[in-house]
Design a protein around this motif. Structure first.
Motif, PDB file in Angstrom:
ATOM      1  N   ALA A  17      -4.959  -7.176  -6.050  1.00 18.28           N
ATOM      2  CA  ALA A  17      -5.642  -6.476  -7.139  1.00 18.28           C
ATOM      3  C   ALA A  17      -5.517  -4.959  -6.970  1.00 18.28           C
ATOM      4  O   ALA A  17      -5.549  -4.212  -7.953  1.00 18.28           O
ATOM      5  N   ASP A  18      -5.360  -4.496  -5.730  1.00 19.39           N
ATOM      6  CA  ASP A  18      -5.232  -3.058  -5.460  1.00 19.39           C
ATOM      7  C   ASP A  18      -3.789  -2.561  -5.542  1.00 19.39           C
ATOM      8  O   ASP A  18      -3.531  -1.366  -5.416  1.00 19.39           O
ATOM      9  N   GLY A  19      -2.832  -3.474  -5.669  1.00 18.12           N
ATOM     10  CA  GLY A  19      -1.432  -3.067  -5.748  1.00 18.12           C
ATOM     11  C   GLY A  19      -0.580  -3.783  -4.716  1.00 18.12           C
ATOM     12  O   GLY A  19      -0.977  -4.784  -4.124  1.00 18.12           O
ATOM     13  N   LEU A  20       0.578  -3.215  -4.479  1.00 17.76           N
ATOM     14  CA  LEU A  20       1.550  -3.796  -3.568  1.00 17.76           C
ATOM     15  C   LEU A  20       1.142  -3.583  -2.113  1.00 17.76           C
ATOM     16  O   LEU A  20       0.768  -2.486  -1.706  1.00 17.76           O
ATOM     17  N   VAL A  21       1.219  -4.636  -1.297  1.00 19.03           N
ATOM     18  CA  VAL A  21       0.985  -4.563   0.142  1.00 19.03           C
ATOM     19  C   VAL A  21       2.302  -4.912   0.813  1.00 19.03           C
ATOM     20  O   VAL A  21       2.893  -5.954   0.535  1.00 19.03           O
TER      21      VAL A  21
END
Length: 100
Positions: free
Chosen positions: A3-7
């Protein structure tokens, strides 16, 4: 993706494992050539000056390094990370013959 972006766990651009023999067999190895290319510098002399046999060390193969002949000691590169079955832990380059 979260949900926060690419890891991202790891990024390994450019140089490949099979080309590690160039560290001991070429005037300018693949790692320097990569930096030169990315930086827009002229490429160096990539000619081979020696025949090199590279052996990958997988998992517990790393423990065998004490069994190699001491003289001449083969160039050895170790990846400092926990050993795991199937994981590359390092490699050995054996210079077999110098080119004239």
């Amino acid at each position: 993706m979260t949900a926060d972006g690419l890891v991202v766990n790891e990024i390994a651009p450019g140089c490949t494992i099979p080309g590690h023999w160039t560290q001991n067999g070429c005037a300018v190895d693949q790692f320097e050539q990569h930096i030169r290319a990315v930086a827009g510098w002229p490429l160096g002399d990539g000619n081979r000056h020696a025949d090199v046999v590279m052996e990958n060390l997988i998992g517990d193969d790393i423990a065998r390094r004490t069994n190699w002949p001491a003289k001449p000691a083969p160039p050895f590169t170790f990846t400092a990370r926990p050993s795991a079955a199937g994981r590359k832990m390092g490699h050995v380059n054996r210079v077999m013959a110098r080119k004239s």
